[in-house]
Scaffold this motif. Structure first.
Motif, PDB file in Angstrom:
ATOM      1  N   PRO A 151       0.852  -1.181   0.086  1.00 51.38           N
ATOM      2  CA  PRO A 151       0.111   0.118  -0.006  1.00 51.38           C
ATOM      3  C   PRO A 151       0.910   1.363   0.080  1.00 51.38           C
ATOM      4  CG  PRO A 151      -0.179  -1.110   2.062  1.00 51.38           C
ATOM      5  CD  PRO A 151       0.612  -1.770   1.130  1.00 51.38           C
ATOM      6  N   GLU A 152       1.921   1.410   0.651  1.00 51.98           N
ATOM      7  CA  GLU A 152       2.742   2.681   0.718  1.00 51.98           C
ATOM      8  C   GLU A 152       3.411   2.758  -0.430  1.00 51.98           C
ATOM      9  OE1 GLU A 152       1.730   1.082   4.785  1.00 51.98           O
ATOM     10  OE2 GLU A 152       3.158   0.245   3.004  1.00 51.98           O
ATOM     11  N   ARG A 153       3.439   4.267  -1.047  1.00 53.29           N
ATOM     12  CA  ARG A 153       3.937   4.427  -2.364  1.00 53.29           C
ATOM     13  C   ARG A 153       5.669   4.316  -2.256  1.00 53.29           C
ATOM     14  NH1 ARG A 153       1.963   4.556  -7.200  1.00 53.29           N
ATOM     15  NH2 ARG A 153       2.405   6.149  -8.531  1.00 53.29           N
ATOM     16  N   GLU A 154       6.361   4.458  -1.078  1.00 52.12           N
ATOM     17  CA  GLU A 154       7.828   3.916  -1.205  1.00 52.12           C
ATOM     18  C   GLU A 154       7.950   2.814  -1.680  1.00 52.12           C
ATOM     19  OE1 GLU A 154       7.067   7.195   2.296  1.00 52.12           O
ATOM     20  OE2 GLU A 154       5.944   5.485   1.344  1.00 52.12           O
ATOM     21  N   PHE A 155       7.056   1.532  -1.580  1.00 52.53           N
ATOM     22  CA  PHE A 155       7.315   0.412  -2.187  1.00 52.53           C
ATOM     23  C   PHE A 155       7.558   0.260  -3.590  1.00 52.53           C
ATOM     24  CE2 PHE A 155       6.058  -0.826   2.267  1.00 52.53           C
ATOM     25  CZ  PHE A 155       7.159  -1.558   2.532  1.00 52.53           C
TER      26      PHE A 155
END
Length: 224
Positions: free
Chosen positions: A73-77
């Motif tokens: 879910p987190e954009r950093e991934f």
């Protein structure tokens, strides 16, 4: 993705996260994505040793890791997935561009799309596999990829294809397409300003005003 690899990445990002940054990062991306709060320099420093350890694992494994990161879910991934593929881009071949184009169409926004455009350009290395299909595709982000895949190619740019793509998409009202037309032309103008200047002078009436302004930033042609 192995549990250990996932856990190692998550721990590295968590150690670099700044919760005070989350609200600003979400706002910058128009509240479309969740964030951990890791700025780009810190993210790259934190995960670099982990990503380097995957050298030589092969294209199939790299793409599998990237797809699994894309689902988190987190954009950093998603940024880490692009970092991973870019770091090991020499292991990818033109036949893998189709896999990269699938990522373009998932969780699409300019940040991931432009990162993938650069990666696709590195993988193609002077070729144009799939780009003629992309420029005609119903997905706007694939059309943007077609415009941007030659960024930085300098003398290897297919000038005829670049100009043809720009004119083909010139009627579009979409901001991200108009901006990409100007960006692609401005980038090529660093290598061949005379060709871009002549193109702008001849086709100014067909190009969107935004595209013309972007392309003309360093050429200083009298505005239309």
């Amino acid at each position: 993705m192995t549990d250990s690899f996932h856990a190692e990445l998550a721990a590295a990002l968590a150690s670099a996260a700044d919760s005070d940054r989350i609200a600003g990062m979400r706002a910058y991306m128009r509240e479309q994505f969740d964030f951990l709060g890791v700025p780009t320099p810190a993210r790259r420093a934190a995960v670099k040793p982990i990503l380097k350890s995957l050298k030589g694992i092969g294209a199939a494994a790299l793409l599998r890791h990237a797809n699994e990161l894309w689902e988190l879910p987190e954009r950093e991934f998603q940024y880490v997935a692009i970092d991973l593929l870019a770091m090991h881009s020499k292991e990818l071949e033109t036949r893998h561009v189709a896999n990269l184009l699938q990522l373009v169409q998932k969780k699409s926004w300019w940040d991931s799309v432009d990162g993938l455009a650069s990666l696709i350009g590195d993988v193609l290395r002077g070729k144009h596999e799939g780009m003629d299909d992309c420029v005609r595709h119903s997905n706007m982000w694939l059309r943007r990829i077609a415009l941007l895949h030659q960024l930085g190619w300098r003398e290897h740019v297919d000038q005829q294809r670049l100009f043809a793509y720009c004119l083909m998409l010139a009627p579009e009202k979409e901001f991200f397409i108009q901006k990409a037309i100007g960006w692609a032309l401005r980038d090529y103008a660093h290598h061949n300003p005379d060709a871009v200047r002549a193109f702008l002078q001849e086709e100014s009436y067909r190009l969107p005003a935004l595209s013309y302004r972007e392309a003309n930033k360093h050429l200083k042609i009298v505005s239309v």
